[in-house]
Write a protein that holds these residues in place. Sequence first.
Motif, PDB file in Angstrom:
ATOM      1  N   LEU A 144      24.797   7.855  -5.726  1.00 55.09           N
ATOM      2  CA  LEU A 144      23.688   8.795  -5.642  1.00 55.09           C
ATOM      3  C   LEU A 144      23.378   9.002  -4.161  1.00 55.09           C
ATOM      4  O   LEU A 144      23.226   8.038  -3.409  1.00 55.09           O
ATOM      5  N   GLN A 145      23.262  10.273  -3.792  1.00 52.80           N
ATOM      6  CA  GLN A 145      23.049  10.597  -2.395  1.00 52.80           C
ATOM      7  C   GLN A 145      21.582  10.946  -2.136  1.00 52.80           C
ATOM      8  O   GLN A 145      20.901  11.525  -2.991  1.00 52.80           O
ATOM      9  N   CYS A 146      21.109  10.586  -0.953  1.00 56.08           N
ATOM     10  CA  CYS A 146      19.737  10.905  -0.569  1.00 56.08           C
ATOM     11  C   CYS A 146      19.709  11.206   0.919  1.00 56.08           C
ATOM     12  O   CYS A 146      20.283  10.435   1.715  1.00 56.08           O
ATOM     13  N   ALA A 147      19.028  12.286   1.296  1.00 60.90           N
ATOM     14  CA  ALA A 147      18.870  12.630   2.703  1.00 60.90           C
ATOM     15  C   ALA A 147      17.456  13.138   2.944  1.00 60.90           C
ATOM     16  O   ALA A 147      16.890  13.840   2.114  1.00 60.90           O
TER      17      ALA A 147
ATOM     18  N   GLY B 177      20.110   0.784   9.902  1.00 63.10           N
ATOM     19  CA  GLY B 177      20.895  -0.419  10.138  1.00 63.10           C
ATOM     20  C   GLY B 177      20.466  -1.629   9.349  1.00 63.10           C
ATOM     21  O   GLY B 177      21.115  -2.672   9.393  1.00 63.10           O
ATOM     22  N   THR B 178      19.356  -1.522   8.591  1.00 59.96           N
ATOM     23  CA  THR B 178      18.882  -2.659   7.786  1.00 59.96           C
ATOM     24  C   THR B 178      18.706  -2.231   6.340  1.00 59.96           C
ATOM     25  O   THR B 178      18.306  -1.100   6.059  1.00 59.96           O
TER      26      THR B 178
ATOM     27  N   VAL C  48      23.707  -0.450  -1.701  1.00 56.05           N
ATOM     28  CA  VAL C  48      23.198   0.667  -0.913  1.00 56.05           C
ATOM     29  C   VAL C  48      23.873   0.710   0.441  1.00 56.05           C
ATOM     30  O   VAL C  48      24.421  -0.293   0.919  1.00 56.05           O
ATOM     31  N   SER C  49      23.781   1.898   1.051  1.00 54.51           N
ATOM     32  CA  SER C  49      24.261   2.074   2.426  1.00 54.51           C
ATOM     33  C   SER C  49      23.289   2.973   3.163  1.00 54.51           C
ATOM     34  O   SER C  49      22.974   4.068   2.672  1.00 54.51           O
ATOM     35  N   ARG C  50      22.801   2.486   4.303  1.00 57.28           N
ATOM     36  CA  ARG C  50      21.993   3.356   5.173  1.00 57.28           C
ATOM     37  C   ARG C  50      22.985   3.924   6.191  1.00 57.28           C
ATOM     38  O   ARG C  50      23.306   3.298   7.206  1.00 57.28           O
ATOM     39  N   LEU C  51      23.472   5.112   5.916  1.00 51.44           N
ATOM     40  CA  LEU C  51      24.567   5.703   6.683  1.00 51.44           C
ATOM     41  C   LEU C  51      24.126   6.072   8.091  1.00 51.44           C
ATOM     42  O   LEU C  51      24.895   5.961   9.048  1.00 51.44           O
ATOM     43  N   ASN C  52      22.923   6.543   8.220  1.00 53.74           N
ATOM     44  CA  ASN C  52      22.312   6.900   9.500  1.00 53.74           C
ATOM     45  C   ASN C  52      20.821   7.014   9.233  1.00 53.74           C
ATOM     46  O   ASN C  52      20.358   6.648   8.142  1.00 53.74           O
ATOM     47  N   LYS C  53      20.049   7.542  10.168  1.00 49.45           N
ATOM     48  CA  LYS C  53      18.606   7.583   9.953  1.00 49.45           C
ATOM     49  C   LYS C  53      18.238   8.516   8.801  1.00 49.45           C
ATOM     50  O   LYS C  53      17.253   8.306   8.099  1.00 49.45           O
ATOM     51  N   ARG C  54      19.037   9.543   8.569  1.00 51.24           N
ATOM     52  CA  ARG C  54      18.727  10.540   7.558  1.00 51.24           C
ATOM     53  C   ARG C  54      19.149  10.151   6.137  1.00 51.24           C
ATOM     54  O   ARG C  54      18.524  10.563   5.177  1.00 51.24           O
ATOM     55  N   GLU C  55      20.236   9.401   6.003  1.00 51.30           N
ATOM     56  CA  GLU C  55      20.880   9.250   4.703  1.00 51.30           C
ATOM     57  C   GLU C  55      20.870   7.820   4.184  1.00 51.30           C
ATOM     58  O   GLU C  55      21.155   6.863   4.923  1.00 51.30           O
ATOM     59  N   PHE C  56      20.599   7.698   2.878  1.00 52.23           N
ATOM     60  CA  PHE C  56      20.525   6.383   2.229  1.00 52.23           C
ATOM     61  C   PHE C  56      21.117   6.564   0.838  1.00 52.23           C
ATOM     62  O   PHE C  56      20.530   7.245   0.000  1.00 52.23           O
TER      63      PHE C  56
END
Lengths: 111, 112
Positions: free
Chosen positions: B21-24, B53-54, B66-74
């Motif tokens: 599931l994508q979230c931005a 990063g956390t 989960v993956s926090r890909l960058n500040k925008r995407e989780f």
Amino acid sequence: EDQVTQSPEALRLQEGESSSLNCSYTVSGLRGLFWYRQDPGKGPEFLFTLYSAGEEKEKERLKATLTKKESFLHITAPKPEDSATYLCAVLNAGNNRKLIWGLGTSLAVNP
Amino acid sequence: NAGVTQTPKFQVLKTGQSMTLQCAQDMNHNSMYWYRQDPGMGLRLIYYSASEGTTDKGEVPNGYNVSRLNKREFSLRLESAAPSQTSVYFCASSEVFTYGYTFGSGTRLTVV
């Protein structure tokens, strides 16, 4: 154990009939109490944050108040578009970052 | 003025299948969250990310990653879907955790 209880579970009002929703909480220390509105099929929408007893906030027909044990969401002269589920959540001062959510009050306002 | 965008909106999986599931979010928020909402259970936190990063576990992390890909995407991943994971999933973000959250419109997931 930290707990948030909302009452009533469901409320039906006539348009213009003012009322209040209750959110009672048991936490070791309150860092913030949040009210949200949720329409069917949508995500919760943030309404208010209250941080300390005695604090009040207003938005259109809604007014939220906070004591050391509970919060009230007062709805003055409601309209049919105020129909929604209202959710309350609490942030514990000692907890990390996890909100404790109530199950909500489902409000229906008849025209 | 998109706020929090979740994809997909609906999904049907067979038991054992995997999906992400994508979230931005476009509000430059630091914190992001994944919740599930079930009748009679309310909103339950699956995972959260306090900052880029956390990531940390919430109340019900089992069966999810989960993956926090960058500040925008989780993103939220189900590695081997089970019928118990049938639910509505919400992503949310906040500037800091003491502020109100902005929620996405949700993903309705059915596992058969």
